[in-house]
Design an enzyme around this catalytic site. Structure first.
Site, PDB file in Angstrom:
ATOM      1  N   ASP A   9      16.332  44.006 -10.545  1.00 42.16           N
ATOM      2  CA  ASP A   9      16.598  44.924  -9.434  1.00 42.16           C
ATOM      3  C   ASP A   9      16.370  44.152  -8.139  1.00 42.16           C
ATOM      4  O   ASP A   9      16.170  42.922  -8.158  1.00 42.16           O
ATOM      5  CB  ASP A   9      15.744  46.207  -9.553  1.00 42.16           C
ATOM      6  CG  ASP A   9      14.267  45.984  -9.269  1.00 42.16           C
ATOM      7  OD1 ASP A   9      13.850  44.826  -9.066  1.00 42.16           O
ATOM      8  OD2 ASP A   9      13.518  46.986  -9.243  1.00 42.16           O
ATOM      9  N   HIS A  10      16.380  44.881  -7.013  1.00 39.96           N
ATOM     10  CA  HIS A  10      16.261  44.200  -5.714  1.00 39.96           C
ATOM     11  C   HIS A  10      14.934  43.454  -5.569  1.00 39.96           C
ATOM     12  O   HIS A  10      14.855  42.473  -4.838  1.00 39.96           O
ATOM     13  CB  HIS A  10      16.400  45.236  -4.584  1.00 39.96           C
ATOM     14  CG  HIS A  10      15.417  46.358  -4.690  1.00 39.96           C
ATOM     15  ND1 HIS A  10      15.549  47.363  -5.632  1.00 39.96           N
ATOM     16  CD2 HIS A  10      14.266  46.618  -4.026  1.00 39.96           C
ATOM     17  CE1 HIS A  10      14.533  48.200  -5.516  1.00 39.96           C
ATOM     18  NE2 HIS A  10      13.738  47.774  -4.557  1.00 39.96           N
ATOM     19  N   CYS A  65      11.820  42.761 -12.414  1.00 41.73           N
ATOM     20  CA  CYS A  65      11.696  43.717 -11.318  1.00 41.73           C
ATOM     21  C   CYS A  65      10.418  43.348 -10.563  1.00 41.73           C
ATOM     22  O   CYS A  65       9.888  42.254 -10.750  1.00 41.73           O
ATOM     23  CB  CYS A  65      11.712  45.164 -11.811  1.00 41.73           C
ATOM     24  SG  CYS A  65      10.342  45.662 -12.877  1.00 41.73           S
ATOM     25  N   THR A  67       7.287  44.544 -10.696  1.00 39.79           N
ATOM     26  CA  THR A  67       6.126  44.427 -11.592  1.00 39.79           C
ATOM     27  C   THR A  67       6.495  43.958 -12.989  1.00 39.79           C
ATOM     28  O   THR A  67       5.618  43.525 -13.740  1.00 39.79           O
ATOM     29  CB  THR A  67       5.461  45.806 -11.762  1.00 39.79           C
ATOM     30  OG1 THR A  67       6.449  46.707 -12.304  1.00 39.79           O
ATOM     31  CG2 THR A  67       4.943  46.342 -10.427  1.00 39.79           C
ATOM     32  N   GLY A  68       7.733  44.139 -13.379  1.00 41.46           N
ATOM     33  CA  GLY A  68       8.156  43.916 -14.767  1.00 41.46           C
ATOM     34  C   GLY A  68       7.915  45.139 -15.629  1.00 41.46           C
ATOM     35  O   GLY A  68       8.413  45.222 -16.760  1.00 41.46           O
ATOM     36  N   GLY A  70       8.578  48.623 -15.046  1.00 40.22           N
ATOM     37  CA  GLY A  70       9.686  49.571 -15.172  1.00 40.22           C
ATOM     38  C   GLY A  70      10.764  49.038 -16.097  1.00 40.22           C
ATOM     39  O   GLY A  70      11.278  49.767 -16.962  1.00 40.22           O
ATOM     40  N   HIS A  98       4.775  36.552 -32.947  1.00 34.30           N
ATOM     41  CA  HIS A  98       4.271  37.739 -33.655  1.00 34.30           C
ATOM     42  C   HIS A  98       5.175  38.962 -33.539  1.00 34.30           C
ATOM     43  O   HIS A  98       5.214  39.784 -34.469  1.00 34.30           O
ATOM     44  CB  HIS A  98       2.885  38.120 -33.117  1.00 34.30           C
ATOM     45  CG  HIS A  98       1.829  37.104 -33.434  1.00 34.30           C
ATOM     46  ND1 HIS A  98       0.478  37.350 -33.293  1.00 34.30           N
ATOM     47  CD2 HIS A  98       1.919  35.823 -33.882  1.00 34.30           C
ATOM     48  CE1 HIS A  98      -0.216  36.270 -33.632  1.00 34.30           C
ATOM     49  NE2 HIS A  98       0.640  35.320 -33.993  1.00 34.30           N
ATOM     50  N   HIS A 133       4.077  39.409 -39.890  1.00 31.32           N
ATOM     51  CA  HIS A 133       4.542  39.928 -38.600  1.00 31.32           C
ATOM     52  C   HIS A 133       5.852  40.705 -38.756  1.00 31.32           C
ATOM     53  O   HIS A 133       6.079  41.680 -38.048  1.00 31.32           O
ATOM     54  CB  HIS A 133       4.708  38.785 -37.596  1.00 31.32           C
ATOM     55  CG  HIS A 133       3.432  38.042 -37.363  1.00 31.32           C
ATOM     56  ND1 HIS A 133       2.311  38.650 -36.835  1.00 31.32           N
ATOM     57  CD2 HIS A 133       3.088  36.758 -37.617  1.00 31.32           C
ATOM     58  CE1 HIS A 133       1.334  37.767 -36.750  1.00 31.32           C
ATOM     59  NE2 HIS A 133       1.777  36.607 -37.233  1.00 31.32           N
ATOM     60  N   ARG A 136       5.032  44.164 -39.935  1.00 28.15           N
ATOM     61  CA  ARG A 136       4.515  45.007 -38.839  1.00 28.15           C
ATOM     62  C   ARG A 136       5.643  45.466 -37.915  1.00 28.15           C
ATOM     63  O   ARG A 136       5.651  46.613 -37.464  1.00 28.15           O
ATOM     64  CB  ARG A 136       3.444  44.227 -38.067  1.00 28.15           C
ATOM     65  CG  ARG A 136       2.200  44.036 -38.907  1.00 28.15           C
ATOM     66  CD  ARG A 136       1.252  42.992 -38.355  1.00 28.15           C
ATOM     67  NE  ARG A 136       0.161  42.756 -39.293  1.00 28.15           N
ATOM     68  CZ  ARG A 136      -0.662  41.715 -39.236  1.00 28.15           C
ATOM     69  NH1 ARG A 136      -0.515  40.813 -38.287  1.00 28.15           N
ATOM     70  NH2 ARG A 136      -1.619  41.581 -40.121  1.00 28.15           N
TER      71      ARG A 136
HETATM   72  C1  RB5 Z   1      10.806  48.539  -6.733  1.00 30.51           C
HETATM   73  O1  RB5 Z   1      10.176  48.868  -5.544  1.00 30.51           O
HETATM   74  C2  RB5 Z   1       9.826  48.556  -7.896  1.00 30.51           C
HETATM   75  O2  RB5 Z   1       9.363  49.849  -8.105  1.00 30.51           O
HETATM   76  C3  RB5 Z   1      10.472  48.009  -9.144  1.00 30.51           C
HETATM   77  O3  RB5 Z   1      10.946  46.731  -8.899  1.00 30.51           O
HETATM   78  C4  RB5 Z   1       9.579  47.874 -10.366  1.00 30.51           C
HETATM   79  O4  RB5 Z   1       8.407  47.194 -10.059  1.00 30.51           O
HETATM   80  C5  RB5 Z   1       9.368  49.089 -11.153  1.00 30.51           C
HETATM   81  O5  RB5 Z   1       8.665  49.097 -12.165  1.00 30.51           O
END
Ligand code: RB5
Length: 142
Positions: A9-10, A65, A67-68, A70, A98, A133, A136
């Site tokens: 995403d952005h 994204c 945080t990774g 979402g 695993h 593994h 599982r």
């Molecule tokens: C975007 O602002 C942010 O929410 C997205 O990139 C991501 O971190 C969501 O989990």
């Protein structure tokens, strides 16, 4: 020829551009599912596009994204996807050995680019160990 799918995403676009160039230098053919600008967008759209391609072609994918998180939540709704959010090389190696993870999720706002490139390389170069593994993994669907 080694193929890989990428999407972001952005909030993940700078890391995606850097990582895509790095992987192409390593000889990968990269299919880029977007996004292609820093304009605000919705990460599930890109997660689903990438996961449909990974499920269809059985090649690895990388989702980025902010945080990774979402991306990993959306990706793991797909039956054929085992998406792993990794913040260090240990996790990247272990999730291949695993969990036979087929999608790597990264958080551009969480880790530096150098760490991200190392994680991606390790993810792509580590084999699944099978055996207990596999048993599982077969239990995950419930
Ligand atoms: C975007 O602002 C942010 O929410 C997205 O990139 C991501 O971190 C969501 O989990």
């Amino acid at each position: 020829m080694k193929s890989i799918h990428m999407a972001c995403d952005h909030a993940g676009i700078e890391l995606k551009e850097t990582l895509r160039a790095h992987l192409e230098k390593m000889g990968y053919t990269v299919t880029d599912h977007g996004t292609y600008s820093k304009e605000s967008c919705d990460y599930p759209v890109f997660a689903h596009a990438l996961c449909n391609a990974v499920e269809a072609e059985d090649v690895p994918g990388i989702l980025i994204c902010g945080t990774g998180i979402g991306m990993s939540i959306a990706a793991n709704r797909h039956k054929g996807i085992r998406a792993a959010l990794c913040g260090c090389e240990f996790q990247a190696r272990a999730t291949r050995q695993h969990n036979n993870a087929n999608v790597l999720c990264l958080g551009e706002r969480v880790i530096g680019q150098g760490v991200a490139l190392d994680i991606a390389e390790l993810f792509l170069n580590t084999a699944f160990e099978g055996g207990r593994h596999l048993r599982r993994i077969n239990q995950i669907e419930g």
